[in-house]
Design a protein around this motif. Structure first.
Motif, PDB file in Angstrom:
ATOM      1  N   ARG A  61       5.315  22.420  -3.103  1.00 12.93           N
ATOM      2  CA  ARG A  61       4.755  21.272  -3.814  1.00 12.93           C
ATOM      3  C   ARG A  61       4.712  20.037  -2.918  1.00 12.93           C
ATOM      4  N   ILE A  62       5.791  19.812  -2.177  1.00 11.40           N
ATOM      5  CA  ILE A  62       5.862  18.638  -1.301  1.00 11.40           C
ATOM      6  C   ILE A  62       4.818  18.734  -0.193  1.00 11.40           C
ATOM      7  N   GLY A  63       4.550  19.943   0.278  1.00 10.33           N
ATOM      8  CA  GLY A  63       3.573  20.133   1.336  1.00 10.33           C
ATOM      9  C   GLY A  63       2.146  19.819   0.912  1.00 10.33           C
ATOM     10  N   GLN A  64       1.912  19.692  -0.385  1.00 13.73           N
ATOM     11  CA  GLN A  64       0.572  19.430  -0.881  1.00 13.73           C
ATOM     12  C   GLN A  64       0.275  17.940  -1.036  1.00 13.73           C
ATOM     13  N   PHE A  65       1.276  17.080  -0.823  1.00 12.67           N
ATOM     14  CA  PHE A  65       1.043  15.645  -0.964  1.00 12.67           C
ATOM     15  C   PHE A  65       0.110  15.149   0.139  1.00 12.67           C
ATOM     16  N   VAL A  66      -0.770  14.243  -0.221  1.00 13.24           N
ATOM     17  CA  VAL A  66      -1.712  13.665   0.730  1.00 13.24           C
ATOM     18  C   VAL A  66      -1.066  12.543   1.528  1.00 13.24           C
ATOM     19  N   PHE A  67      -0.277  11.710   0.842  1.00 12.83           N
ATOM     20  CA  PHE A  67       0.315  10.537   1.488  1.00 12.83           C
ATOM     21  C   PHE A  67       1.759  10.817   1.898  1.00 12.83           C
ATOM     22  N   THR A  68       2.109  10.371   3.100  1.00 15.01           N
ATOM     23  CA  THR A  68       3.448  10.592   3.637  1.00 15.01           C
ATOM     24  C   THR A  68       4.518   9.972   2.748  1.00 15.01           C
ATOM     25  N   ARG A  69       4.247   8.777   2.225  1.00 14.86           N
ATOM     26  CA  ARG A  69       5.241   8.093   1.392  1.00 14.86           C
ATOM     27  C   ARG A  69       5.597   8.928   0.158  1.00 14.86           C
ATOM     28  N   ASP A  70       4.601   9.607  -0.419  1.00 13.12           N
ATOM     29  CA  ASP A  70       4.854  10.434  -1.592  1.00 13.12           C
ATOM     30  C   ASP A  70       5.667  11.674  -1.225  1.00 13.12           C
ATOM     31  N   ALA A  71       5.357  12.263  -0.080  1.00  6.69           N
ATOM     32  CA  ALA A  71       6.091  13.443   0.368  1.00  6.69           C
ATOM     33  C   ALA A  71       7.549  13.103   0.648  1.00  6.69           C
ATOM     34  N   LYS A  72       7.797  11.949   1.269  1.00  9.51           N
ATOM     35  CA  LYS A  72       9.174  11.545   1.574  1.00  9.51           C
ATOM     36  C   LYS A  72       9.962  11.298   0.291  1.00  9.51           C
ATOM     37  N   ALA A  73       9.357  10.617  -0.669  1.00  5.54           N
ATOM     38  CA  ALA A  73      10.047  10.350  -1.929  1.00  5.54           C
ATOM     39  C   ALA A  73      10.376  11.643  -2.661  1.00  5.54           C
ATOM     40  N   ALA A  74       9.417  12.585  -2.673  1.00 10.18           N
ATOM     41  CA  ALA A  74       9.637  13.870  -3.332  1.00 10.18           C
ATOM     42  C   ALA A  74      10.705  14.685  -2.619  1.00 10.18           C
ATOM     43  N   MET A  75      10.721  14.627  -1.292  1.00 10.30           N
ATOM     44  CA  MET A  75      11.723  15.373  -0.531  1.00 10.30           C
ATOM     45  C   MET A  75      13.123  14.845  -0.806  1.00 10.30           C
ATOM     46  N   VAL A  76      13.277  13.533  -0.796  1.00 11.81           N
ATOM     47  CA  VAL A  76      14.592  12.951  -1.073  1.00 11.81           C
ATOM     48  C   VAL A  76      15.060  13.336  -2.471  1.00 11.81           C
ATOM     49  N   TYR A  77      14.157  13.240  -3.436  1.00 11.72           N
ATOM     50  CA  TYR A  77      14.501  13.581  -4.821  1.00 11.72           C
ATOM     51  C   TYR A  77      14.919  15.050  -4.941  1.00 11.72           C
ATOM     52  N   SER A  78      14.119  15.951  -4.370  1.00  9.15           N
ATOM     53  CA  SER A  78      14.422  17.383  -4.460  1.00  9.15           C
ATOM     54  C   SER A  78      15.696  17.732  -3.711  1.00  9.15           C
ATOM     55  N   TYR A  79      15.881  17.115  -2.545  1.00 10.59           N
ATOM     56  CA  TYR A  79      17.059  17.406  -1.736  1.00 10.59           C
ATOM     57  C   TYR A  79      18.337  17.000  -2.449  1.00 10.59           C
ATOM     58  N   TYR A  80      18.357  15.794  -3.004  1.00 11.35           N
ATOM     59  CA  TYR A  80      19.576  15.338  -3.657  1.00 11.35           C
ATOM     60  C   TYR A  80      19.841  16.066  -4.958  1.00 11.35           C
ATOM     61  N   ASN A  81      18.794  16.460  -5.668  1.00 13.37           N
ATOM     62  CA  ASN A  81      18.997  17.298  -6.840  1.00 13.37           C
ATOM     63  C   ASN A  81      19.661  18.610  -6.447  1.00 13.37           C
ATOM     64  N   ALA A  82      19.184  19.216  -5.372  1.00 11.78           N
ATOM     65  CA  ALA A  82      19.759  20.483  -4.898  1.00 11.78           C
ATOM     66  C   ALA A  82      21.206  20.307  -4.470  1.00 11.78           C
TER      67      ALA A  82
END
Length: 236
Positions: free
Chosen positions: A43-64
């Protein structure tokens, strides 16, 4: 069908992570990617904007990481949402704001739209919009439902209208399916562009939960917060 949720009491800290400032190295990004679910990585790999991918990665990482830690340590994630006033939405005229609101019309009730549009000026209207958005997201996360939940089912009456940066507010009220609920929410302005809402649950059933709240958010860089959790992932 009405959604019911009981949240367990929690203690701890609240972190506010400025994702836009995070410039991960290749090694850091791969570290995070190895520790999240495959579907989240896709899902994160499908983001167009870098800022959105970074926010999603941080969120998913900390949830995990929080879920992994909770098997052996009493760590609980608060149902929290942060909304901000994006610079790309800076209105140069009323048309841009009106068009944005038209596209988002189905996400709020008529009463909420009245509250949003009654503010003076486009920036104030957008500010109130994102405040409502943060509240709705925190509730959705708390009850554990996905995008299929109609946001018009839940309605907020925000109070006070104006908030001060760094101060926690708990006066906002909520309705679910047009019936008043006893849910408690904490709201806070991290700065003049970031609204935070934390859903604490029903005050009738979560008295212990609501008596231990009012943690203030601590700003922490993504890189600084990354390393305490790296031991959890056996592949890292």
């Amino acid at each position: 069908m009405r959604a019911v949720c009981r949240l367990v009491p929690m203690e701890g800290v609240r972190w506010a992570i400025p994702c836009a400032r995070w410039a991960p190295s290749r090694e850091e990004w791969l570290l995070c990617a190895r520790c999240i679910q495959p579907e989240e990585k896709q899902r994160i790999g499908q983001f167009v904007f870098t800022r959105d991918a970074k926010a999603a990665m941080v969120y998913s990482y900390y949830n995990a990481k929080i879920i992994s830690c909770s098997h052996s340590k009493p760590i609980t994630a608060a149902p929290c949402s942060t909304s901000f006033l994006p610079l790309e939405l800076a209105p140069e005229g009323s048309g841009s704001t009106e068009e944005f609101f038209r596209l988002m019309h189905r996400q709020f009730t008529e009463k909420e739209w009245h509250s949003i549009k009654s503010m003076a000026g486009d920036w104030a209207k957008l500010d109130m919009f994102y405040r409502h958005w943060a509240l709705k997201e925190s509730f959705i996360k708390a009850i554990g439902v996905g995008l299929g939940f109609s946001l018009q089912r839940v309605e907020f009456e925000v109070s006070p209208i104006t908030m001060e940066v760094g101060k926690v507010y708990t006066e906002t009220r909520m309705w679910l399916d047009e019936e008043p609920e006893n849910w408690s929410f904490e709201e806070m302005l991290l700065d003049d562009k970031h609204h935070v809402a934390v859903a604490l649950g029903d005050t009738n059933t979560n008295t212990e939960q609501t008596s231990k709240v009012n943690y203030h958010f601590q700003t922490c860089s993504a890189r600084k917060c990354l390393y305490p959790f790296t031991w959890v992932c056996p592949e890292c």
